[in-house]
Design an enzyme around this catalytic site. Sequence first.
Site, PDB file in Angstrom:
ATOM      1  N   ASP A  54       0.848  -1.189   0.000  1.00  0.00           N
ATOM      2  CA  ASP A  54       0.000   0.000   0.000  1.00  0.00           C
ATOM      3  C   ASP A  54       0.890   1.249   0.000  1.00  0.00           C
ATOM      4  O   ASP A  54       1.346   1.683  -1.052  1.00  0.00           O
ATOM      5  CB  ASP A  54      -0.937  -0.056   1.215  1.00  0.00           C
ATOM      6  N   LYS A  98      -1.475  -2.057  -4.515  1.00  0.00           N
ATOM      7  CA  LYS A  98      -2.374  -0.927  -4.792  1.00  0.00           C
ATOM      8  C   LYS A  98      -1.728  -0.005  -5.800  1.00  0.00           C
ATOM      9  O   LYS A  98      -0.555   0.353  -5.664  1.00  0.00           O
ATOM     10  CB  LYS A  98      -2.693  -0.146  -3.517  1.00  0.00           C
ATOM     11  N   ARG A 158     -10.697 -11.610   8.054  1.00  0.00           N
ATOM     12  CA  ARG A 158      -9.527 -12.321   7.529  1.00  0.00           C
ATOM     13  C   ARG A 158      -9.924 -13.682   6.959  1.00  0.00           C
ATOM     14  O   ARG A 158      -9.313 -14.169   6.012  1.00  0.00           O
ATOM     15  CB  ARG A 158      -8.494 -12.557   8.645  1.00  0.00           C
TER      16      ARG A 158
HETATM   17  P1  IMP Z   1       1.792  -0.338   3.856  1.00  0.00           P
HETATM   18  O1  IMP Z   1       0.932   0.883   3.871  1.00  0.00           O
HETATM   19  O2  IMP Z   1       2.302  -0.657   2.456  1.00  0.00           O
HETATM   20  O3  IMP Z   1       2.899  -0.222   4.859  1.00  0.00           O
HETATM   21  O4  IMP Z   1       0.858  -1.549   4.289  1.00  0.00           O
HETATM   22  C1  IMP Z   1       0.700  -1.858   5.643  1.00  0.00           C
HETATM   23  C2  IMP Z   1      -0.300  -2.917   5.925  1.00  0.00           C
HETATM   24  O5  IMP Z   1      -1.552  -2.278   5.895  1.00  0.00           O
HETATM   25  C3  IMP Z   1      -0.460  -4.104   4.996  1.00  0.00           C
HETATM   26  O6  IMP Z   1       0.443  -5.146   5.245  1.00  0.00           O
HETATM   27  C4  IMP Z   1      -1.860  -4.524   5.353  1.00  0.00           C
HETATM   28  O7  IMP Z   1      -1.866  -5.351   6.515  1.00  0.00           O
HETATM   29  C5  IMP Z   1      -2.543  -3.214   5.666  1.00  0.00           C
HETATM   30  N1  IMP Z   1      -3.366  -2.750   4.522  1.00  0.00           N
HETATM   31  C6  IMP Z   1      -3.057  -1.867   3.549  1.00  0.00           C
HETATM   32  N2  IMP Z   1      -4.082  -1.721   2.688  1.00  0.00           N
HETATM   33  C7  IMP Z   1      -5.065  -2.544   3.140  1.00  0.00           C
HETATM   34  C8  IMP Z   1      -6.391  -2.854   2.674  1.00  0.00           C
HETATM   35  O8  IMP Z   1      -6.896  -2.374   1.651  1.00  0.00           O
HETATM   36  N3  IMP Z   1      -7.089  -3.749   3.437  1.00  0.00           N
HETATM   37  C9  IMP Z   1      -6.598  -4.332   4.564  1.00  0.00           C
HETATM   38  N4  IMP Z   1      -5.367  -4.080   5.017  1.00  0.00           N
HETATM   39  C10 IMP Z   1      -4.610  -3.194   4.312  1.00  0.00           C
HETATM   40 MG    MG Z   2      -4.063  -5.266   8.837  1.00  0.00          MG
END
Ligand code: IMP
Ligand code: MG
Length: 181
Positions: free
Chosen positions: A102, A131, A165
Site C-alpha cells: 500500500d 495498490k 480475515r
Molecule cells: P503499507 O501501507 O504498504 O505499509 O501496508 C501496511 C499494511 O496495511 C499491509 O500489510 C496490510 O496489513 C494493511 N493494509 C493496507 N491496505 C489494506 C487494505 O486495503 N485492506 C486491509 N489491510 C490493508
Molecule cells: Mg491489517
Amino acid sequence: MDNDIERTLFHEQTILRRLDELAAEITAEYEGRDLTVIAVLNGSLFFMADLLRRIQLPLSLDCLSVSSYHGGTESSGTVTFDQTSLPDVNGRHVLILDDILDTGRTLHAICRRLNAEGNPASIRICVLLKKNKVRDEEMEADYSGFEIGDEFVVGYGLDYQERYRNLPYIGVLKREVFANS
Ligand code: IMP
Ligand code: MG
C-alpha cells in the site's frame, strides 16, 4: 460477513489459479539457491499457506509480526516490530511475503532492518495485492498476484479491525461498515 461486502474482487479459485503461476515463477527463479521465506503476519497467513505449498523447492520459513494500522483504514505511518530479534538472513536468498503493498512503509522498514542487521545474499518482495497509487516509500514488488485501485479491501487474510480475515475471497467493504464502527 458476506452481507458486509460491497463487491467481490477476486474469488477463491481466481486467487488459487494465480498462485499456481506465481509459485511456478518463484520455483524456476530460486532453483538451486538457499531460499528463506519471511512472511509478514497476520495478513499473509492464507497467502503464505497456499503459495508455499505450490513452491517445489526446499526452503526455510520465518514469520515476522509488525503493525502499522492500529485499527482504521489509513496507515498510521509508524511501523512497529513485535519481535526484538529478526530471523538470521546471512548469506540467504530472502523472499518476503506480505498481503498487500500500500504505502510501502511496512516493506521498506522490514528491508531496511534486514539489511542493517544481517547480510542477505538477496532480498525480494512478493505480495498478493499491489495498490495502484503513489507510495510514501519507494518500494516495488518483484512478484505480485493482482493489482487493485486505491480502495480498502478485506478477506483472504486481509482485515478491517481484525475481522474478515477468514473470508475465502477478496472484496470491498460496504461504506456503512466503516461509518458504523
Ligand atoms: P503499507 O501501507 O504498504 O505499509 O501496508 C501496511 C499494511 O496495511 C499491509 O500489510 C496490510 O496489513 C494493511 N493494509 C493496507 N491496505 C489494506 C487494505 O486495503 N485492506 C486491509 N489491510 C490493508
Ligand atoms: Mg491489517
